[in-house]
Write a protein that holds these residues in place. Structure first.
Motif, short mmCIF file in Angstrom:
data_model
loop_
_atom_site.label_atom_id
_atom_site.label_comp_id
_atom_site.label_asym_id
_atom_site.label_seq_id
_atom_site.Cartn_x
_atom_site.Cartn_y
_atom_site.Cartn_z
N HIS A 206 1.75 9.40 -6.04
CA HIS A 206 2.00 10.80 -5.71
C HIS A 206 3.34 11.32 -6.22
O HIS A 206 3.54 12.53 -6.29
N ASP A 207 4.29 10.44 -6.53
CA ASP A 207 5.60 10.91 -6.95
C ASP A 207 6.20 10.00 -8.01
O ASP A 207 7.30 9.48 -7.87
N TRP A 208 5.47 9.83 -9.10
CA TRP A 208 5.91 8.94 -10.17
C TRP A 208 7.21 9.41 -10.83
O TRP A 208 8.09 8.59 -11.12
N GLN B 64 0.83 -1.20 0.00
CA GLN B 64 0.00 0.00 0.00
C GLN B 64 0.87 1.26 0.00
O GLN B 64 0.57 2.24 -0.69
N HIS B 65 1.97 1.20 0.76
CA HIS B 65 2.89 2.35 0.80
C HIS B 65 3.54 2.58 -0.56
O HIS B 65 3.65 3.72 -1.03
N GLN B 66 3.96 1.51 -1.21
CA GLN B 66 4.59 1.65 -2.53
C GLN B 66 3.60 2.17 -3.57
O GLN B 66 3.96 2.97 -4.44
N LEU B 67 2.35 1.72 -3.50
CA LEU B 67 1.34 2.21 -4.42
C LEU B 67 1.09 3.70 -4.23
O LEU B 67 0.94 4.45 -5.20
N GLU C 190 0.20 -7.70 -8.53
CA GLU C 190 0.19 -9.14 -8.83
C GLU C 190 1.10 -9.90 -7.88
O GLU C 190 0.74 -10.97 -7.37
N ARG C 191 2.29 -9.35 -7.63
CA ARG C 191 3.22 -10.03 -6.72
C ARG C 191 2.67 -10.04 -5.30
O ARG C 191 2.74 -11.06 -4.60
N GLY D 18 1.22 2.52 -14.88
CA GLY D 18 0.22 1.46 -14.73
C GLY D 18 0.84 0.07 -14.73
O GLY D 18 0.42 -0.81 -13.99
N GLN D 19 1.85 -0.13 -15.56
CA GLN D 19 2.53 -1.43 -15.61
C GLN D 19 3.23 -1.73 -14.29
O GLN D 19 3.20 -2.86 -13.80
N VAL D 20 3.89 -0.72 -13.72
CA VAL D 20 4.56 -0.92 -12.43
C VAL D 20 3.56 -1.24 -11.34
O VAL D 20 3.77 -2.14 -10.52
N GLN D 21 2.45 -0.52 -11.31
CA GLN D 21 1.42 -0.77 -10.29
C GLN D 21 0.83 -2.16 -10.43
O GLN D 21 0.63 -2.87 -9.43
#
Length: 310
Positions: free
Chosen positions: A100-102, A92-95, A283-284, A275-278
Motif C-alpha cells: 500500500h505504500d511502496w 503479514q504487516h510488512q507485506l 523467504e526469510r 517484488g524483490q523485497v517481498q
C-alpha cells in the motif's frame, strides 16, 4: 386409609464430560493450529493466521488438561506456535505496508542505508587517523615495526603502511589501492574495483597511511569485506553508487558524506524492486516459521502420544 407419600422432586443432573476431554481438546486445537500455519506458509493469507491464532488460544486454555508429567511438551508446543504466529503476523504487516505504500518504504530504505553508511564512515575515519598517528611511533628496528603494525590492524578490509624516507618501511594488511602518493590528512581513493577511505599522518622523516575498504564492485565484493558491503547486507538494498562530492548534482537522490567537515564523496542507494523485497521477506519468514512449526510438531507428537498412552 394409608397416607399417600409425596414424591421428592428430582434434580436433573448435567451429563459429565469424559475425564480426558481437555487433553483431547488440546490435541484437536493443536492439530488445527499446526495445519493453519502450515497452510499460511504457502498461501500467506490473513485468514489462516486468524484461524491459527484462535486455535492456539484454545490450546493455551486446555493444555493444563494434559497430564502433569507430559505438560512441559504441551507448553513447549504452544510457545513455539505463539512465536510462529508473532513472526507470521509481523511479516503479514510488512507485506501490507509494501503493497500500500511502496514509495514511502523505498524512501525509508534509502535513508536508513545512507544514514548507516555515513555513521560508519565517520567512525572509520577517526579510527584510521588514530592508526596512522600510532604507526609513526613504531620502533626503528624493522622487524619490531612489522610486529607493532600487525598488532594494530584487524580485519581483511584494513591496511596500514609506514614510510620512512622514500620507501615503505613496514606494513600490515593488504592495501587494495595505491597509497604511496596520498598526502592529504584524509580522503577517498579508488581503483576500477575498489574504493577506500584513508587517513595519513606525517612525522619527522616518516609518513603513515591507514586505509579501510569502503566499497568493492562485483566480482571483487565476493572476496573482501567493506563498509558499504556490510550496509548493503544489513539494510537489504541492491547496492551503492558513488561519485566525487563535486559531482553530487549529477547523481539524483545522492547524499554527500563528510568527515571532519570535509566532503568525501556523494553516494546513492540502489534499491531493489518491490517484488524483490517481498520475495526476500517471504523467504526469510518461511524459513523461520517453518523451523518453529517443526519444533511445535515434534513437541505435539510427544505430548499427544504420551497423553493418549496414559
Amino acid at each position: 386409609m394409608a397416607a399417600v407419600k409425596k414424591a421428592e422432586p428430582v434434580t436433573p443432573v448435567a451429563p459429565r464430560l469424559p475425564p480426558g476431554w481437555r487433553g483431547a481438546g488440546w490435541i484437536i486445537g493443536s492439530s488445527i493450529a499446526l495445519l493453519a500455519m502450515s497452510r499460511w506458509l504457502s498461501a500467506t493469507s490473513v485468514e489462516y493466521l486468524v484461524l491459527a491464532a484462535t486455535a492456539t488460544a484454545v490450546c493455551a486454555a486446555l493444555m493444563f488438561g494434559v497430564q502433569a508429567s507430559h505438560r512441559p511438551w504441551a507448553v513447549a508446543c504452544v510457545a513455539a506456535m505463539i512465536m510462529a504466529l508473532t513472526l507470521g503476523a509481523n511479516t503479514q504487516h510488512q507485506l501490507a505496508r509494501l503493497e500500500h505504500d511502496w514509495p514511502a518504504e523505498r524512501a525509508r530504505m534509502s535513508d536508513e542505508a545512507l544514514s548507516d553508511l555515513s555513521a560508519r564512515v565517520g567512525q572509520a575515519s577517526v579510527e584510521l587517523g588514530t592508526l596512522a598517528l600510532a604507526a609513526l611511533t613504531a620502533p626503528s628496528d624493522r622487524g619490531d615495526a612489522f610486529q607493532r603494525l600487525a598488532g594494530a590492524v584487524r580485519g581483511d578490509d584494513r591496511a596500514l603502511v609506514l614510510f620512512r624516507g622514500d620507501s615503505a618501511f613496514a606494513w600490515s594488511g593488504t592495501p587494495r589501492v595505491s597509497v604511496d602518493s596520498l598526502a592529504d590528512s584524509s580522503g577517498v581513493v579508488g581503483t576500477p574495483f575498489y574504493l577506500a577511505l584513508y587517513a595519513s599522518a606525517t612525522g619527522i622523516g616518516a609518513h603513515a597511511v591507514a586505509t579501510r575498504l569502503l566499497y568493492a564492485v562485483p566480482p571483487a565484493d565476493r572476496m573482501v569485506h567493506s563498509l558499504g558491503g556490510d550496509v548493503v547486507q544489513r539494510t537489504g538494498i541492491a547496492g551503492l553508487r558513488f561519485v566525487p562530492a563535486a559531482d553530487s548534482a549529477t547523481l539524483a537522490g545522492a547524499r554527500v558524506v563528510q568527515s571532519d567537515g570535509r566532503n568525501l564523496f556523494a553516494v546513492r542507494a540502489e534499491l531493489p524492486t518491490q517484488g524483490q523485497v517481498q520475495l526476500r521477506l517471504l523467504e526469510r519468514a518461511r524459513l523461520f516459521v517453518g523451523l518453529l512449526l517443526g519444533a511445535a510438531l515434534a513437541c505435539f507428537i510427544v505430548a499427544a502420544w504420551r497423553d493418549r498412552r496414559g
